[in-house]
Design an enzyme around this catalytic site. Structure first.
Site, PDB file in Angstrom:
ATOM      1  N   LYS A   1       9.988  -1.862   0.300  1.00  0.00           N
ATOM      2  CA  LYS A   1      10.313  -2.530   1.572  1.00  0.00           C
ATOM      3  C   LYS A   1      11.741  -3.104   1.626  1.00  0.00           C
ATOM      4  O   LYS A   1      12.664  -2.352   1.849  1.00  0.00           O
ATOM      5  CB  LYS A   1       9.240  -3.562   1.913  1.00  0.00           C
ATOM      6  CG  LYS A   1       7.899  -2.874   2.227  1.00  0.00           C
ATOM      7  CD  LYS A   1       6.972  -3.681   3.100  1.00  0.00           C
ATOM      8  CE  LYS A   1       5.843  -2.806   3.641  1.00  0.00           C
ATOM      9  NZ  LYS A   1       4.569  -2.989   2.953  1.00  0.00           N
TER      10      LYS A   1
ATOM     11  N   ASP B   1       1.884  -5.741  -7.477  1.00  0.00           N
ATOM     12  CA  ASP B   1       2.456  -5.069  -6.307  1.00  0.00           C
ATOM     13  C   ASP B   1       3.140  -6.135  -5.457  1.00  0.00           C
ATOM     14  O   ASP B   1       2.487  -6.914  -4.766  1.00  0.00           O
ATOM     15  CB  ASP B   1       1.343  -4.359  -5.518  1.00  0.00           C
ATOM     16  CG  ASP B   1       1.874  -3.651  -4.272  1.00  0.00           C
ATOM     17  OD1 ASP B   1       3.041  -3.904  -3.880  1.00  0.00           O
ATOM     18  OD2 ASP B   1       1.124  -2.850  -3.685  1.00  0.00           O
TER      19      ASP B   1
ATOM     20  N   PHE C   1      -4.175  -4.055  -0.283  1.00  0.00           N
ATOM     21  CA  PHE C   1      -3.451  -2.979   0.395  1.00  0.00           C
ATOM     22  C   PHE C   1      -2.342  -2.516  -0.536  1.00  0.00           C
ATOM     23  O   PHE C   1      -1.421  -3.268  -0.853  1.00  0.00           O
ATOM     24  CB  PHE C   1      -2.839  -3.413   1.733  1.00  0.00           C
ATOM     25  CG  PHE C   1      -2.137  -2.262   2.399  1.00  0.00           C
ATOM     26  CD1 PHE C   1      -2.863  -1.314   3.100  1.00  0.00           C
ATOM     27  CD2 PHE C   1      -0.766  -2.085   2.279  1.00  0.00           C
ATOM     28  CE1 PHE C   1      -2.234  -0.214   3.673  1.00  0.00           C
ATOM     29  CE2 PHE C   1      -0.130  -0.993   2.853  1.00  0.00           C
ATOM     30  CZ  PHE C   1      -0.870  -0.059   3.550  1.00  0.00           C
TER      31      PHE C   1
HETATM   32  C1  PLP Z   1       3.641  -1.821   2.579  1.00  0.00           C
HETATM   33  C2  PLP Z   1       2.941  -1.950   1.290  1.00  0.00           C
HETATM   34  C3  PLP Z   1       2.683  -0.833   0.475  1.00  0.00           C
HETATM   35  C4  PLP Z   1       2.989   0.583   0.900  1.00  0.00           C
HETATM   36  O1  PLP Z   1       4.345   0.775   1.160  1.00  0.00           O
HETATM   37  P1  PLP Z   1       4.787   2.062   2.023  1.00  0.00           P
HETATM   38  O2  PLP Z   1       6.288   2.025   1.976  1.00  0.00           O
HETATM   39  O3  PLP Z   1       4.246   1.856   3.412  1.00  0.00           O
HETATM   40  O4  PLP Z   1       4.206   3.252   1.364  1.00  0.00           O
HETATM   41  C5  PLP Z   1       2.072  -1.050  -0.752  1.00  0.00           C
HETATM   42  N1  PLP Z   1       1.736  -2.284  -1.151  1.00  0.00           N
HETATM   43  C6  PLP Z   1       1.956  -3.387  -0.395  1.00  0.00           C
HETATM   44  C7  PLP Z   1       1.564  -4.726  -0.916  1.00  0.00           C
HETATM   45  C8  PLP Z   1       2.554  -3.254   0.861  1.00  0.00           C
HETATM   46  O5  PLP Z   1       2.730  -4.324   1.628  1.00  0.00           O
END
Ligand code: PLP
Length: 400
Positions: free
Chosen positions: A255, A226, A141
């Site tokens: 985040k 990520d 994700f």
């Molecule tokens: C939440 C998340 C995203 C996307 O972040 P948004 O602020 O919702 O665009 C990308 N990668 C990971 C691993 C995430 O948990």
């Protein structure tokens, strides 16, 4: 149902139905506790998908936010402001990266990493133009833009949203041999979550990231991690890649970077990779704004000064052991690191999340059969215990 029903009805009537939230309407929150519009209190075990690691409405962040909001909130990058440079310094010094590029949402920071890696591939590595490939993992994700869902393996994230962006190759998560086999002379990067969050807190086999880093180095491929959800203390290290003693070439954060007050994300990398961006190549109206930058600096300071990384490790180990000890026919296993735990069930998790909500514990199922426990890292052992007793009660009740 009190006021809750009224708000739900309004949102159902006028809002897009792109989420399926639990039926709780929050009106205020503090630390690990939230209160709904009918005055009922709950402990938050989701922490806005780890965006409020510092706890809701942290007083220091509120102060920084108010102070900066009264001064200047947005300059755009057409002019400079006196907060972004300080965030650049703090984040680079804290992470050890040479340079950072600020964005807002996580998805934008992932897009930034993708663009940087492709351009590095074409301009520095010497990949023929428009041929750069990025390898990603099944079950990933990384966000919701059309390019990012182009390399999602979740059919729902893609259904109806094509045509998709080419240039991505998939390998099974945790399979270093598959990574080695997928690399071609046109590969510019391997993009990976050190632990897959949305997939259900999936921890890859020990040594996977280490091997992946070696394979990337041997083939002059950038390792991009990520850490939007796994980073900033969530797994009991500042970044989850530290569990494998590797050093990614690029790091994506978001985040918790601004503790839930503001969307702030960033891509961090070396001089060489960041050097591919020239004025005008990439940007964002709100990226690097002084309000977000001021809050983010404070949010980073709170992580360090309140020892949230250590708390996550210590309390997470303890809580994991407690969860693993619950005797239940519906629990398959508990997995994760730090205060980031997936309880895997052999049946749908949603009824358990509903029952936990009724007991005052807010969790959200992820991928059908996993309950994710990810409270704000400021949580105390007493509060964890309070929640644990309710978790035990729910499993006793629903298992029959
Ligand atoms: C939440 C998340 C995203 C996307 O972040 P948004 O602020 O919702 O665009 C990308 N990668 C990971 C691993 C995430 O948990």
């Amino acid at each position: 149902m009190g006021k809750t029903g009224t708000f739900i009805a309004l949102e159902e009537r006028y809002g897009a139905h792109n989420y399926h939230p639990l039926d709780i309407v929050i009106r205020r929150a503090e630390g690990v506790w939230v209160e709904d519009v009918d005055g009922k209190r709950y402990i938050d075990f989701l922490a806005a998908y780890s965006a409020v690691n510092q706890g809701h409405c942290h007083p220091r962040l509120l102060k920084a936010f108010r102070r900066q909001a009264a001064r200047v909130t947005l300059t755009s990058r057409a002019f400079r402001n006196d907060q972004l440079p300080l965030l650049c310094r703090d984040l680079c010094e804290m992470t050890g990266y040479a340079r950072m590029l600020p964005m807002n949402s996580g998805a934008e920071a992932v897009e930034t990493a993708v663009k940087a890696a492709r351009k590095w591939g074409h301009k520095i590595k010497g990949i023929p133009d428009n041929r750069a490939e990025i390898i990603a993992c099944e079950g990933n994700f990384h966000g919701r833009t059309t390019t990012i869902v182009s390399f999602s393996t979740d059919p729902q994230y893609r259904d109806g949203f094509g045509p998709f962006t080419p240039g991505f190759k998939m390998i099974p998560y945790g399979d270093a041999a598959a990574l080695a086999a997928a690399i071609t002379p046109n590969t510019c990067a391997f993009l990976v979550e050190p632990i897959q969050g949305e997939a259900g807190i999936v921890v890859p086999p020990a040594g996977f990231l280490r091997k992946a880093a070696e394979i990337c180095r041997a083939h002059n491929v950038l390792l991009l991690c990520d850490e939007i959800q796994s980073g900033l203390g969530r797994t009991g290290k500042l970044f989850a890649y530290e569990w494998e003693n590797v050093r990614p070439d690029g790091l994506i954060v978001g985040k918790a970077l601004a503790g839930g007050f503001y969307p702030v994300s960033a891509f961090l990398t070396s001089d060489e990779v960041m050097g591919v961006f020239r004025p005008g190549d990439h940007g964002s109206t709100f990226g690097g704004n002084p309000l977000g930058a001021a809050v983010a600096r404070e949010a980073l300071a709170v992580i360090v000064e309140e020892r949230l990384v250590e708390r996550s490790r210590e309390l997470g180990e303890w809580f994991m052991a407690k969860l693993a000890a619950i005797k239940s026919r519906s629990i398959v296993t508990a997995r994760g690191k730090g205060l980031w735990i997936g309880l895997v069930l052999n049946r749908p998790a949603r009824p358990y999340c509903e029952a936990l909500k009724d007991e005052g514990v807010l969790c959200k199922e992820t991928h059908e059969n996993v309950i994710r426990f990810a409270p704000p890292l400021v949580i105390t052992k007493q509060e964890l215990n309070w929640a644990l007793r309710r978790v035990e009660k729910v499993f006793r009740g629903l298992d029959g």
